[in-house]
Write a protein that holds these residues in place. Structure first.
Motif, PDB file in Angstrom:
ATOM      1  N   ASP A  81       0.797  -1.230   0.000  1.00  0.00           N
ATOM      2  CA  ASP A  81       0.000   0.000   0.000  1.00  0.00           C
ATOM      3  C   ASP A  81       0.826   1.276   0.000  1.00  0.00           C
ATOM      4  OD1 ASP A  81       0.819   0.119   2.630  1.00  0.00           O
ATOM      5  OD2 ASP A  81      -1.184   0.102   3.486  1.00  0.00           O
ATOM      6  N   LYS A  82       2.146   1.138   0.022  1.00  0.00           N
ATOM      7  CA  LYS A  82       3.009   2.309  -0.163  1.00  0.00           C
ATOM      8  C   LYS A  82       3.217   2.583  -1.653  1.00  0.00           C
ATOM      9  CE  LYS A  82       5.507   1.897   4.216  1.00  0.00           C
ATOM     10  NZ  LYS A  82       4.364   2.298   4.957  1.00  0.00           N
ATOM     11  N   VAL A  83       2.908   1.590  -2.494  1.00  0.00           N
ATOM     12  CA  VAL A  83       3.086   1.711  -3.938  1.00  0.00           C
ATOM     13  C   VAL A  83       1.748   1.928  -4.641  1.00  0.00           C
ATOM     14  CG1 VAL A  83       3.912   0.515  -6.010  1.00  0.00           C
ATOM     15  CG2 VAL A  83       5.155   0.275  -3.858  1.00  0.00           C
ATOM     16  N   ILE A  84       0.707   1.226  -4.203  1.00  0.00           N
ATOM     17  CA  ILE A  84      -0.602   1.310  -4.850  1.00  0.00           C
ATOM     18  C   ILE A  84      -1.692   1.233  -3.785  1.00  0.00           C
ATOM     19  CG2 ILE A  84      -0.754  -1.177  -5.298  1.00  0.00           C
ATOM     20  CD1 ILE A  84      -2.026  -0.418  -8.046  1.00  0.00           C
ATOM     21  N   LYS A  85      -2.764   1.966  -3.989  1.00  0.00           N
ATOM     22  CA  LYS A  85      -3.879   2.002  -3.042  1.00  0.00           C
ATOM     23  C   LYS A  85      -5.030   1.149  -3.570  1.00  0.00           C
ATOM     24  CE  LYS A  85      -1.788   4.861  -0.328  1.00  0.00           C
ATOM     25  NZ  LYS A  85      -1.058   4.288   0.760  1.00  0.00           N
ATOM     26  N   LEU A  86      -5.897   0.715  -2.657  1.00  0.00           N
ATOM     27  CA  LEU A  86      -7.019  -0.141  -3.023  1.00  0.00           C
ATOM     28  C   LEU A  86      -7.959   0.550  -4.005  1.00  0.00           C
ATOM     29  CD1 LEU A  86      -8.278  -2.904  -2.659  1.00  0.00           C
ATOM     30  CD2 LEU A  86      -9.476  -2.033  -0.644  1.00  0.00           C
ATOM     31  N   ASP A  87      -8.154   1.848  -3.872  1.00  0.00           N
ATOM     32  CA  ASP A  87      -8.998   2.578  -4.827  1.00  0.00           C
ATOM     33  C   ASP A  87      -8.434   2.484  -6.241  1.00  0.00           C
ATOM     34  OD1 ASP A  87     -10.742   3.297  -2.824  1.00  0.00           O
ATOM     35  OD2 ASP A  87      -9.940   5.329  -2.589  1.00  0.00           O
ATOM     36  N   LYS A  88      -7.119   2.570  -6.385  1.00  0.00           N
ATOM     37  CA  LYS A  88      -6.467   2.459  -7.695  1.00  0.00           C
ATOM     38  C   LYS A  88      -6.647   1.046  -8.252  1.00  0.00           C
ATOM     39  CE  LYS A  88      -3.775   3.435 -11.186  1.00  0.00           C
ATOM     40  NZ  LYS A  88      -4.251   4.216 -12.311  1.00  0.00           N
ATOM     41  N   ILE A  89      -6.548   0.041  -7.395  1.00  0.00           N
ATOM     42  CA  ILE A  89      -6.742  -1.346  -7.829  1.00  0.00           C
ATOM     43  C   ILE A  89      -8.149  -1.513  -8.392  1.00  0.00           C
ATOM     44  CG2 ILE A  89      -6.936  -3.729  -6.998  1.00  0.00           C
ATOM     45  CD1 ILE A  89      -4.630  -2.994  -4.998  1.00  0.00           C
ATOM     46  N   GLN A  90      -9.140  -0.964  -7.697  1.00  0.00           N
ATOM     47  CA  GLN A  90     -10.519  -1.064  -8.182  1.00  0.00           C
ATOM     48  C   GLN A  90     -10.707  -0.295  -9.488  1.00  0.00           C
ATOM     49  OE1 GLN A  90     -13.803  -1.187  -5.353  1.00  0.00           O
ATOM     50  NE2 GLN A  90     -12.310  -1.070  -3.686  1.00  0.00           N
ATOM     51  N   SER A  91     -10.020   0.811  -9.644  1.00  0.00           N
ATOM     52  CA  SER A  91     -10.094   1.578 -10.901  1.00  0.00           C
ATOM     53  C   SER A  91      -9.487   0.794 -12.061  1.00  0.00           C
ATOM     54  CB  SER A  91      -9.369   2.913 -10.760  1.00  0.00           C
ATOM     55  OG  SER A  91     -10.035   3.733  -9.833  1.00  0.00           O
ATOM     56  N   LEU A  92      -8.401   0.067 -11.796  1.00  0.00           N
ATOM     57  CA  LEU A  92      -7.788  -0.752 -12.849  1.00  0.00           C
ATOM     58  C   LEU A  92      -8.734  -1.857 -13.313  1.00  0.00           C
ATOM     59  CD1 LEU A  92      -4.173  -1.089 -11.387  1.00  0.00           C
ATOM     60  CD2 LEU A  92      -4.833   0.180 -13.442  1.00  0.00           C
ATOM     61  N   VAL A  93      -9.458  -2.451 -12.378  1.00  0.00           N
ATOM     62  CA  VAL A  93     -10.423  -3.499 -12.715  1.00  0.00           C
ATOM     63  C   VAL A  93     -11.580  -2.899 -13.520  1.00  0.00           C
ATOM     64  CG1 VAL A  93     -12.094  -5.130 -11.754  1.00  0.00           C
ATOM     65  CG2 VAL A  93      -9.795  -4.974 -10.774  1.00  0.00           C
ATOM     66  N   ALA A  94     -12.084  -1.762 -13.094  1.00  0.00           N
ATOM     67  CA  ALA A  94     -13.179  -1.106 -13.810  1.00  0.00           C
ATOM     68  C   ALA A  94     -12.755  -0.680 -15.214  1.00  0.00           C
ATOM     69  CB  ALA A  94     -13.673   0.101 -13.020  1.00  0.00           C
ATOM     70  N   ALA A  95     -11.493  -0.339 -15.376  1.00  0.00           N
ATOM     71  CA  ALA A  95     -10.989   0.100 -16.686  1.00  0.00           C
ATOM     72  C   ALA A  95     -11.061  -1.011 -17.737  1.00  0.00           C
ATOM     73  CB  ALA A  95      -9.562   0.612 -16.557  1.00  0.00           C
ATOM     74  N   VAL A  96     -11.119  -2.274 -17.293  1.00  0.00           N
ATOM     75  CA  VAL A  96     -11.222  -3.380 -18.253  1.00  0.00           C
ATOM     76  C   VAL A  96     -12.654  -3.919 -18.340  1.00  0.00           C
ATOM     77  CG1 VAL A  96      -8.779  -4.011 -18.134  1.00  0.00           C
ATOM     78  CG2 VAL A  96     -10.427  -5.136 -16.589  1.00  0.00           C
ATOM     79  N   GLY A  97     -13.614  -3.214 -17.701  1.00  0.00           N
ATOM     80  CA  GLY A  97     -15.021  -3.545 -17.890  1.00  0.00           C
ATOM     81  C   GLY A  97     -15.743  -4.212 -16.742  1.00  0.00           C
ATOM     82  N   HIS A  98     -15.108  -4.318 -15.590  1.00  0.00           N
ATOM     83  CA  HIS A  98     -15.736  -5.025 -14.470  1.00  0.00           C
ATOM     84  C   HIS A  98     -16.006  -4.087 -13.301  1.00  0.00           C
ATOM     85  CE1 HIS A  98     -15.368  -8.974 -16.319  1.00  0.00           C
ATOM     86  NE2 HIS A  98     -14.261  -8.470 -16.855  1.00  0.00           N
ATOM     87  N   ASP A  99     -17.289  -4.012 -12.910  1.00  0.00           N
ATOM     88  CA  ASP A  99     -17.678  -3.181 -11.778  1.00  0.00           C
ATOM     89  C   ASP A  99     -17.134  -3.793 -10.484  1.00  0.00           C
ATOM     90  OD1 ASP A  99     -19.179  -1.709 -13.600  1.00  0.00           O
ATOM     91  OD2 ASP A  99     -21.090  -2.614 -13.011  1.00  0.00           O
ATOM     92  N   THR A 100     -16.788  -2.921  -9.540  1.00  0.00           N
ATOM     93  CA  THR A 100     -16.380  -3.359  -8.206  1.00  0.00           C
ATOM     94  C   THR A 100     -17.355  -2.756  -7.205  1.00  0.00           C
ATOM     95  OG1 THR A 100     -14.931  -1.497  -7.650  1.00  0.00           O
ATOM     96  CG2 THR A 100     -13.963  -3.288  -8.957  1.00  0.00           C
ATOM     97  N   GLU A 101     -17.081  -2.965  -5.932  1.00  0.00           N
ATOM     98  CA  GLU A 101     -17.924  -2.406  -4.881  1.00  0.00           C
ATOM     99  C   GLU A 101     -18.003  -0.882  -4.957  1.00  0.00           C
ATOM    100  OE1 GLU A 101     -15.549  -4.036  -1.720  1.00  0.00           O
ATOM    101  OE2 GLU A 101     -17.038  -5.580  -1.308  1.00  0.00           O
TER     102      GLU A 101
END
Length: 123
Positions: A81-101
């Protein structure tokens, strides 16, 4: 002259001791490595193609592992979490077409998914 030699001898001794302590401290930190955070996130999808797409989207710096279970629709991620945050991880998933929480994929990206991957979207 003896004073100068003594001074240099002490300086060399102190420098050697300081270097040894620094190396020992570096070795100690390396043993523990970065602290990883593990999180689980609901990610909507349907099939093994979705699994492949979701996990590939997360092959980025800061993420050690990402595993999406198509039966539970839960993504488990180990990350620094010093390199990437959970919000960014969810944004990466959404960027390929999959909704997250928390992050909804754009309609254009969702509509471009193969038919087998189009999950029922929440409003």
């Amino acid at each position: 002259m003896k004073t100068i030699k003594l001074f240099f001898a002490i300086a060399i001794l102190l420098a050697t001791a300081s270097f040894a302590n620094a190396q020992d401290a570096k070795h100690h930190l390396r043993d523990f490595g970065p602290t990883l955070t593990t999180a689980s996130v609901k990610v909507y999808g349907e099939c093994s193609s979705c699994k492949h797409r979701i996990q590939n989207a997360l092959k980025v710096a800061g993420i050690k592992t990402a595993n999406w279970d198509e039966n539970t629709e839960m993504l488990t991620v180990q990350y620094n979490d010093k390199v990437i945050k959970l919000d960014k991880i969810q944004s990466l998933v959404a960027a390929v077409g999959h909704d997250t929480e928390k992050v909804r994929a754009s309609d254009a990206v969702y509509n471009a998914l193969p038919d087998c991957c189009r999950y029922p979207r929440k409003s």
